[in-house]
Design a protein around this motif. Sequence first.
Motif, PDB file in Angstrom:
ATOM      1  N   GLY A  63     -10.625  -7.474   6.170  1.00  0.00           N
ATOM      2  CA  GLY A  63     -12.020  -7.321   5.792  1.00  0.00           C
ATOM      3  C   GLY A  63     -12.246  -6.565   4.511  1.00  0.00           C
ATOM      4  O   GLY A  63     -13.311  -6.683   3.897  1.00  0.00           O
ATOM      5  N   THR A  64     -11.253  -5.798   4.083  1.00  0.00           N
ATOM      6  CA  THR A  64     -11.397  -5.002   2.865  1.00  0.00           C
ATOM      7  C   THR A  64     -10.631  -5.589   1.685  1.00  0.00           C
ATOM      8  O   THR A  64     -10.485  -4.945   0.651  1.00  0.00           O
ATOM      9  N   ASP A  65     -10.130  -6.796   1.842  1.00  0.00           N
ATOM     10  CA  ASP A  65      -9.438  -7.481   0.742  1.00  0.00           C
ATOM     11  C   ASP A  65     -10.444  -8.234  -0.122  1.00  0.00           C
ATOM     12  O   ASP A  65     -11.196  -9.073   0.390  1.00  0.00           O
ATOM     13  N   TYR A  66     -10.430  -7.936  -1.411  1.00  0.00           N
ATOM     14  CA  TYR A  66     -11.189  -8.714  -2.369  1.00  0.00           C
ATOM     15  C   TYR A  66     -10.293  -9.833  -2.913  1.00  0.00           C
ATOM     16  O   TYR A  66      -9.079  -9.674  -3.006  1.00  0.00           O
ATOM     17  N   ILE A  67     -10.911 -10.930  -3.269  1.00  0.00           N
ATOM     18  CA  ILE A  67     -10.195 -12.076  -3.823  1.00  0.00           C
ATOM     19  C   ILE A  67     -10.394 -12.073  -5.340  1.00  0.00           C
ATOM     20  O   ILE A  67     -11.530 -12.116  -5.825  1.00  0.00           O
ATOM     21  N   HIS A  68      -9.302 -11.987  -6.064  1.00  0.00           N
ATOM     22  CA  HIS A  68      -9.334 -11.991  -7.526  1.00  0.00           C
ATOM     23  C   HIS A  68      -8.622 -13.233  -8.046  1.00  0.00           C
ATOM     24  O   HIS A  68      -7.639 -13.695  -7.451  1.00  0.00           O
ATOM     25  N   TRP A  69      -9.086 -13.725  -9.173  1.00  0.00           N
ATOM     26  CA  TRP A  69      -8.406 -14.811  -9.861  1.00  0.00           C
ATOM     27  C   TRP A  69      -8.111 -14.379 -11.302  1.00  0.00           C
ATOM     28  O   TRP A  69      -8.995 -13.852 -11.993  1.00  0.00           O
ATOM     29  N   TYR A  70      -6.883 -14.602 -11.695  1.00  0.00           N
ATOM     30  CA  TYR A  70      -6.467 -14.429 -13.074  1.00  0.00           C
ATOM     31  C   TYR A  70      -5.856 -15.763 -13.518  1.00  0.00           C
ATOM     32  O   TYR A  70      -5.408 -16.555 -12.694  1.00  0.00           O
ATOM     33  N   ARG A  71      -5.835 -15.986 -14.834  1.00  0.00           N
ATOM     34  CA  ARG A  71      -5.149 -17.158 -15.341  1.00  0.00           C
ATOM     35  C   ARG A  71      -4.288 -16.752 -16.528  1.00  0.00           C
ATOM     36  O   ARG A  71      -4.559 -15.755 -17.201  1.00  0.00           O
ATOM     37  N   GLN A  72      -3.258 -17.537 -16.758  1.00  0.00           N
ATOM     38  CA  GLN A  72      -2.343 -17.256 -17.856  1.00  0.00           C
ATOM     39  C   GLN A  72      -2.207 -18.502 -18.721  1.00  0.00           C
ATOM     40  O   GLN A  72      -1.611 -19.501 -18.281  1.00  0.00           O
TER      41      GLN A  72
END
Lengths: 115, 115
Positions: free
Chosen positions: B29-38
């Motif tokens: 419940g305390t995990d945020y979802i992040h997206w990065y790209r390279q």
Amino acid sequence: DAGVTQSPTHLIKTRGQHVTLRCSPISGHKSVSWYQQVLGQGPQFIFQYYEKEERGRGNFPDRFSARQFPNYSSELNVNALLLGDSALYLCASRVWTASFTDTQYFGPGTRLTVL
Amino acid sequence: DAKTTQPNSMESNEEEPVHLPCNHSTISGTDYIHWYRQLPSQGPEYVIHGLTSNVNNRMASLAIAEDRKSSTLILHRATLRDAAVYYCILRNKNAGGTSYGKLTFGQGTILTVHP
């Protein structure tokens, strides 16, 4: 504004040698992290530094060390180079706040080849 | 740490929407979802992040499933400059300050955009 800068861009070393990689963070950013990216894989966390102190370390041997200077720039040192150390070494900087959502800004990396 | 699963590769045509999926069935419940790209020959760059609600910014949209076990990064109109490796990363807000500078990358999804 200048982004994160790293030097040198490319480096070729032989096994057993020592290497020093340099990173200058974005102006105003006080924290620097180092990552190793082996070809075909995602970056792996090595170190985080803030205010000249190590604030986190990944699963890397003691041959890897780093330091941060008063101007927040940083050096990554690798001793006794192995062929497996060949990789792209990335530096990332961020503003040091209490927010874990701080964006990390990455430099272009230093490509290290160990022969 | 909760793990993410992404397809190894995806293809798209220019000017068409792209939906990049990410599975994270063990998310807390305390995990945020992040997206990065390279992008090719560059360091990773931040794209977007979210917790429960869908999020939009100038780069992309993030659609999060109601049970939060999966999410989708949406590029509304792909361009050739969007060709990159896209990483879905979970970050726990309770992990502590020393973890804030650490991103745990997986293999990511290689996105190819055809003209």
